[in-house]
Design a protein around this motif. Structure first.
Motif, PDB file in Angstrom:
ATOM      1  N   THR A 111      18.746  36.021 -32.813  1.00 16.88           N
ATOM      2  CA  THR A 111      19.679  35.369 -33.479  1.00 16.88           C
ATOM      3  C   THR A 111      19.171  34.578 -34.555  1.00 16.88           C
ATOM      4  N   ALA A 112      19.899  34.716 -35.687  1.00 14.00           N
ATOM      5  CA  ALA A 112      19.587  33.411 -36.549  1.00 14.00           C
ATOM      6  C   ALA A 112      20.346  32.325 -36.419  1.00 14.00           C
ATOM      7  N   SER A 157      21.864  40.810 -50.613  1.00 13.72           N
ATOM      8  CA  SER A 157      22.069  42.151 -49.479  1.00 13.72           C
ATOM      9  C   SER A 157      22.953  41.684 -48.273  1.00 13.72           C
ATOM     10  N   ARG A 158      23.494  42.809 -47.755  1.00 15.09           N
ATOM     11  CA  ARG A 158      24.792  42.567 -46.835  1.00 15.09           C
ATOM     12  C   ARG A 158      24.335  43.589 -45.463  1.00 15.09           C
ATOM     13  N   TYR A 159      24.614  42.483 -44.441  1.00 14.87           N
ATOM     14  CA  TYR A 159      24.036  43.184 -43.129  1.00 14.87           C
ATOM     15  C   TYR A 159      25.677  43.013 -42.186  1.00 14.87           C
ATOM     16  N   GLN A 160      25.868  43.568 -41.073  1.00 21.06           N
ATOM     17  CA  GLN A 160      26.606  43.636 -40.201  1.00 21.06           C
ATOM     18  C   GLN A 160      26.008  42.938 -38.839  1.00 21.06           C
ATOM     19  N   PHE A 180      17.777  44.727 -37.454  1.00 20.61           N
ATOM     20  CA  PHE A 180      17.205  43.639 -38.604  1.00 20.61           C
ATOM     21  C   PHE A 180      16.130  43.109 -38.043  1.00 20.61           C
ATOM     22  N   ALA A 181      14.925  43.043 -38.554  1.00 18.57           N
ATOM     23  CA  ALA A 181      13.868  42.244 -37.781  1.00 18.57           C
ATOM     24  C   ALA A 181      13.019  41.357 -38.714  1.00 18.57           C
ATOM     25  N   ARG A 220      15.752  36.244 -27.999  1.00 14.48           N
ATOM     26  CA  ARG A 220      14.905  37.533 -28.117  1.00 14.48           C
ATOM     27  C   ARG A 220      14.308  37.805 -26.939  1.00 14.48           C
ATOM     28  N   THR A 221      14.412  36.879 -26.007  1.00 15.38           N
ATOM     29  CA  THR A 221      13.774  37.184 -24.621  1.00 15.38           C
ATOM     30  C   THR A 221      14.821  38.148 -23.928  1.00 15.38           C
TER      31      THR A 221
END
Length: 310
Positions: free
Chosen positions: A208-209, A234-237, A263-264, A202-203
């Motif tokens: 990332t997850a 739910s589906r994300y890229q 995504f947040a 995030r810095t």
């Protein structure tokens, strides 16, 4: 479906069982054919269907750190076997005591006394017992002696290639995700729970997850365009890195880091399935964070372009 850990925890099944034995690593199209036939035979004979598998897998016990990469964890195997309609999954601890059983001891104690076997579906290359002395012919002769049917579950082929976990591992190692998907019947994926990391992503603008991979060897390594499925559907890229983070001196245990586009939300503690769709590059050690950030930005653009082209 019931997961039974250890033969002594298996409930009495007086009418007998229909059984298959194997690692079922990857639960690929060949495995699905075997399971569908086992289920059909179990219905025909009015018997419960049983899958016997082993932890650790035999090649992991004998080869230790030189064992090939696993395609999936036990938890994921059990989930697929449940979806396949299996009644019991019998997980046997593969240790020295089990490895030293003679073929006759395995047949008498496991197959006859505990499982009351009536039907066995097994590969003709199957070996068992001390120093792999037992084989398909051993089981055929035991079946004739003790009154159970033994059937060869013929190898399943796709475009004249025998589908196997080994071939899938080779496809993944060669970055041939399309071949791996055709053999698996679905994109190769990893399931895992999101854990707290060092939050460096995030810095530099790419949170990332993080999913810890509890294995020494993974069938995939590098940076990939991925789809992310949540437990809620739910589906994300996104883009994912599998490896040891050499720029950050990440250590010896591999980590799966997933940056999800646009995504947040908070995903800590949630289970995700990461589908590997396109290899972007191998993992690289960069001189500094600035180079790492620039390359991640490039990876994100490459992944977005891949998804636009699909």
């Amino acid at each position: 479906m019931q997961l039974i850990r250890g033969i002594y925890n298996l409930p009495a099944i007086p009418n007998g069982t229909a059984l298959t034995i194997g690692n079922f690593d990857g639960c690929h199209l060949g495995h699905r054919q075997i399971l569908a036939h086992l289920r059909s035979k179990a219905v025909e004979l009015n018997l419960p269907s049983v899958v016997m598998l082993f932890e650790p897998q035999p090649n992991e016990f004998f080869s230790a750190e030189h064992a090939p990469a696993r395609l999936m964890r036990l938890r994921d195997k059990v989930r697929f076997l449940k979806q396949a309609g299996v009644d019991y999954v019998l997980c046997i601890r593969f240790n020295r005591t089990f490895a030293d059983l003679s073929p006759e001891q395995f047949i008498r104690h496991y197959l006859l006394e505990k499982l009351n076997i009536k039907f066995l579906s097994i590969g003709d290359d199957f070996h068992f017992g001390y120093q792999r002395q037992g084989n398909f012919q051993t089981l055929l002769e035991a079946g004739k002696q003790f009154g159970f049917e033994v059937e060869n579950n013929d190898s399943f082929h796709l475009d004249q290639q025998r589908i196997s976990s080994t071939l899938i591992r080779q496809a993944l190692a060669n970055d041939d995700l399309a071949l791996a998907e055709s053999l698996l019947g679905r994109p190769y994926s990893i399931h895992g729970r999101v854990a707290h990391g060092n939050k460096l992503g995030r810095t530099i603008g790419f949170p990332t997850a993080n999913i810890h991979l509890h294995r020494q060897v993974n069938p995939v390594q590098g940076v990939y365009a991925v789809e992310i499925l949540t437990k809620q559907g739910s589906r994300y890229q996104g883009v994912a890195n599998v490896g040891n983070r050499p720029t950050l001196n990440g250590g010896t245990r591999p980590l799966l880091e997933v940056h999800i586009f646009d995504f947040a939300q908070n995903l800590y503690g949630q289970s995700l399935e990461i589908l590997f769709l396109h290899k972007i590059r191998n993992e690289i050690k960069f001189a500094d964070f600035a180079q790492l950030k620039a390359r991640i930005a490039q990876d994100v653009q490459t992944a977005r372009a891949f998804f636009r082209s699909r």
